[in-house]
Each structure stands twice: as C-alpha cells, then as structure tokens.
Design an enzyme around this catalytic site. Structure first.
Site, mmCIF file in Angstrom:
data_model
loop_
_atom_site.group_PDB
_atom_site.id
_atom_site.type_symbol
_atom_site.label_atom_id
_atom_site.label_comp_id
_atom_site.label_asym_id
_atom_site.label_seq_id
_atom_site.Cartn_x
_atom_site.Cartn_y
_atom_site.Cartn_z
ATOM 1 N N SER A 183 -30.499 -8.896 18.808
ATOM 2 C CA SER A 183 -30.800 -9.185 17.404
ATOM 3 C C SER A 183 -32.264 -8.971 17.065
ATOM 4 O O SER A 183 -33.158 -9.224 17.880
ATOM 5 C CB SER A 183 -30.420 -10.636 17.085
ATOM 6 O OG SER A 183 -29.050 -10.862 17.326
ATOM 7 N N HIS A 193 -26.501 -17.151 14.524
ATOM 8 C CA HIS A 193 -25.884 -17.118 15.854
ATOM 9 C C HIS A 193 -25.767 -18.510 16.468
ATOM 10 O O HIS A 193 -24.787 -18.805 17.160
ATOM 11 C CB HIS A 193 -26.676 -16.188 16.773
ATOM 12 C CG HIS A 193 -26.493 -14.734 16.457
ATOM 13 N ND1 HIS A 193 -25.318 -14.068 16.713
ATOM 14 C CD2 HIS A 193 -27.333 -13.822 15.900
ATOM 15 C CE1 HIS A 193 -25.438 -12.800 16.337
ATOM 16 N NE2 HIS A 193 -26.647 -12.625 15.842
#
Length: 509
Positions: free
Chosen positions: A347, A441
């Site tokens: 990410s 997340h």
C-alpha cells in the site's frame, strides 16, 4: 399557395413547441391547414421563438415544486399513487443542464425547502412523551411509528422514485458526488445539505449492499469499454498504456471489480492482485514488464498481494465496498490456488511527506530546533544538501530526484523509516489511524506488518511518501479478532519490525 407538407419541419416544430399562433407567421388558405400561404419569415420570428422558449423554461423554484412529491398522509401512505415519471425525468434533465455553481444552489434549496416537516415532528414527539407518562405502550408504539414516518425528508421520496428509473441509480450516485464536492469546496454548506448527504448515503448503502453486487474478473477478453474505464479510474498506480493494462490482467495478475445490475458496464470498485512467490516490498517488482505470453506456473504462486484498490464512483464514498471486495477475492483465489497461504497488501502512504514537513516546521518554529532527527542525522543531511535541514527537505521532497543520490538515500533511510512507522502507528484521528489507507486495512483486520524503503521510486511515490510503502498482512484466522480490537479499543496490531521502529521515537512528538 403551398402544401403544408412542404413546410420546413424545424419551423413547424418551433410553432408547435412554443405555442405560436399560425397568423403570426403564416395565413391559412380556404381549406384550412390543407393549403397555406408560406411567406418569407419575418426577421423578428427567431427572437419571438427565443422569448417564447425562455418563458417556458421553469425556474428553479418551479421545477422543484413540480418534481418533489409531498409526503403522503400517514393514513393513506400505502394507497398513494407513485409520482409522475415525467416529473422525475424533467428533474434529472434540468439538474444535468446546470453548471457547478448552480448545482450547488439547487442542492442547497432542495435540502433546505424539501426536508422534514419539523412542525409535525415536534407535535408527534410531544405525544410520545405524553403516552409514556401515561404508560400506554400501545399508544407509544403507534405514535412512534407515525413519528418515524414523518421523519422522512420530502426529497427522499423523490430519490426513491428516481432510483427505479433507467439510469436513475447512476444519476443519484453522481448527485451525491456533487454534494460531496460542494461541501468540500464550501459551495454549499449548512446542516440541511449535510443531512441530505447522510440520507442519500444511507439509501446508497442499502442499494449497494454486498448481496446486490456482482463480482467480475477482468481479463483481456473483457469488453473494451470496461477495460478503458478501469484504466481511467486507476487512482493508485496510473496505467501507462494499453500494453501496461494488458499486463495487469494477464499471467500472474488478477483484476476484479464489483458491478451493480442498475449500472451495467460501470465498475464500482476495482482490485488489482499480483500472484508471486513471496510478499513483495516493491511496486516496481509488480508493475515491471512481464512477458504477456508467459504461462502461469502454479508452483511459483505462494502469495497474493493486493497492490491497488480504487473506488471509481465518488458518490459511493463511505459505502462499505472495499472490505467486502477483498473478502470475496480471497475466497476466489483460495478456490483457484489452494496453495496460497500469504495474503497481503502493498500500500501507498499518502500524506506522510506533508505530515513530516508540517511537524518539522512546527517544531522549528516553536523551539528553533527539531527533535525528529538526531544531531548526527541533521549534520549528515545538511552536509550533503548544503543548507538547513527544514528548507533542504522541503526542496528535496517536491520531486523524486533525490532518490538518484546514493548518499542522500542512505542518510535518509534510518530517520524516515522511524518517522513513517510512527506516522502509521502513533498518529491518530479520534483514536484511529490518521492515515486513511492504514485505517481502511486495520478496520478490515489486517496487521501493520512491514515498512519498505525505496518501494515506490515513481514521482508520485517520492513526493507523497518519500518512496516508502507498507505491507498490511491478512492472517485470515485473525482478521475478525483484529478488526474488533481496532474498532472497539482502537488497538493496532503491528509486527516487531514496526514496533521496534516506533520505540525509537521516544517522546519526540
């Protein structure tokens, strides 16, 4: 004398549309409309048409009063006929024709003047209190049901009807995107417009719940227009060309999207996955050239890395789609590749550079020095850049050129890795992670697992996160427990690597 059938169609259409009397522009023959005298148009006729057209265009108030149906009386709510489709279609056409500023005014007027009937709500609230005091639960429940009904904003009835029209769902998604944009730009503000945003978000959350969504895998054989939209919507790692797009849906790669039957051919959210032997710590290793002719070897696939997830419809912000998409994709991959045991993201870290420069400037302004960097780190960086630390970093981080200097890369690695770990783990907003990607997340139950140096050397990666990326690891057996601890107790599950980096911060922030 000429036959009417030879009259210019556009001319006659204007006459019919604007209601002009025939004598203004033509004279009738003895046999009426069968035969007319068609003289040369008077020079003022176009102006007459324009004036008539403008007089028939409804004002904003008129359009809203016609289009927004009143809330039916409680007693007849089940028997009330549906609003006119023509009025809803006119509403949609009128709105689409407005420019950005007029749309904001239109939305503000719709929210303010066509919301909840507060007088009715106040009266019913008093009746609920009175019934409770008398301990008449039958009356309490009956009045509460009536109260719930009258808490429905008037515009909600319009939205509900529009959702049933062809193209109506897409219109409402775009309408909410305009509301969010107007709120962000301060073009429209106030409690009424914020309330309408919340009401529409709740409606969209119901219509776009996971049970109504279709999971679709995108391949090179998918419709061209879908591939084009996915390419245009990619928000994390821009697609360079069609060859790049072909690689992203080819061997060792997977691309999935959620679609809705009311918006055919329109991706809602898109997830890109790389199938690799190990969890990658570099985006270059994922988006680099891969021969499209290479066949997949299942023995080389041990890890699934989610390297890009993009919401394509801004009007669906806040509607939970990403979490469900990842879960569905994990199940799909487990069926296709039972040997995969590692699921992780790779990410970006948007906002880190901005946060770092802000914290650095704040400390120097307050105390004339910074504790974010040690004296040795400051001296080494200033020796290389030839200027004060704060000014040098501001100049360096406006591009990714500094990554080409090996001395700078080595000098910045230790302090920036330490600071970035703190940013992800320690910087909070209302107790949750400040970074939006981390918050997403962690809510899903992932672990803040590994911070990667020089993971994204692209210009965007260099300016947004100093070239760093992070792996959020999904241990499937623990995701539910991790999610619960984060949402309830704001606890972040992190690896030893991250915790060791955070521990070096001490009390410097």
């Amino acid at each position: 004398m000429r036959l009417l059938s030879f009259l210019k169609p556009k001319y006659l259409q204007h006459v019919a549309d604007f209601g002009l009397p025939f004598p203004n522009c033509m004279s009738l023959g003895r046999r009426g409309l069968g035969c007319v005298h068609y003289p040369r148009l008077h020079p003022y006729c176009p102006k007459i048409f324009a004036r008539q057209a403008n007089s028939l265009t409804p004002t904003m108030d008129e359009l809203l009063s016609r289009s927004v149906p009143p809330l039916p009386p409680y007693e007849t709510k089940e028997k009330c006929p549906a609003p006119s489709e023509i009025q809803s279609i006119n509403f949609m056409q009128y709105y689409r024709a407005l420019d950005k500023g007029d749309r904001a005014s239109f939305l503000g007027k719709l929210a303010t003047e066509f919301g909840v009937d507060h007088t009715q709500v106040t009266e019913l609230s008093s009746k609920v209190v009175q019934a409770q005091q008398k301990r008449d639960m039958g009356t309490v429940l009956q009045v509460e049901d009536r109260l719930r009904y009258y808490l429905t904003p008037q515009y909600k009835v319009l939205f509900s009807h529009i959702s049933k029209l062809e193209g109506g769902m897409k219109f409402l998604v775009d309408l909410r995107a305009d509301i969010l944009e107007s709120l962000a730009a301060k073009l429209a503000d106030g409690p009424h417009i914020r309330e309408m945003n919340g009401v529409l978000k709740c409606m969209l959350s119901e219509w776009f719940s996971v049970g109504f969504l279709n999971l679709e895998r995108i391949t090179w054989q998918s419709p061209c227009e879908v591939l084009q939209k996915i390419s245009e919507y990619e928000a994390v790692h821009p697609v360079r060309n069609w060859t790049d797009m072909k690689r992203r849906v080819g061997p060792y790669r997977r691309c999935y999207m959620f679609a809705h039957s009311a918006m055919p051919g329109e991706p809602l959210i898109v997830l890109h996955v790389a199938l690799m032997q190990n969890i990658s710590g570099s985006i270059q290793a994922i988006v680099k050239d891969i021969p499209s002719s290479e066949a997949e070897d299942g023995n080389k696939i041990q890890s699934a890395i989610f390297y890009s997830i993009s919401l394509t419809q801004q009007g669906l912000q806040g509607v939970e789609l990403g979490n469900y998409l990842i879960k569905r994709v994990v199940k799909e991959l487990q069926v296709e590749f039972p040997q995969i045991l590692e699921f992780s993201s790779l990410s970006p870290i948007p906002g880190f550079t901005k946060w770092l420069l802000g914290a650095l400037s704040s400390q120097i302004k307050e105390s004339g020095r910074t504790e974010l960097f040690t004296e040795a780190e400051c001296k080494e960086i200033e020796d290389i850049t030839g200027g004060p630390l704060s000014e040098s970093l501001k100049r360096l981080f406006t591009s990714s050129e500094w990554m080409r200097c090996e001395r700078l890369v080595n000098a910045l690695e230790t302090p920036l890795m330490r600071l970035c770990a703190w940013y992800l783990y320690g910087e909070k907003h209302r107790g949750f992670a400040l970074n939006p990607v981390a918050n997403f997340h962690l809510q899903n139950g992932a672990v803040l697992w590994r911070l990667n140096w020089m993971a994204d050397t692209s210009p965007r990666g260099g300016t947004a996160s100093c070239g760093m990326m992070v792996n959020y690891r999904y241990f499937l057996e623990n995701t539910s427990a991790n999610s619960a601890k984060y949402l309830r107790m704001k606890h972040i599950e992190a690896s030893d690597q991250v915790l060791n980096l955070v521990s070096k911060m001490n009390s410097k922030l």
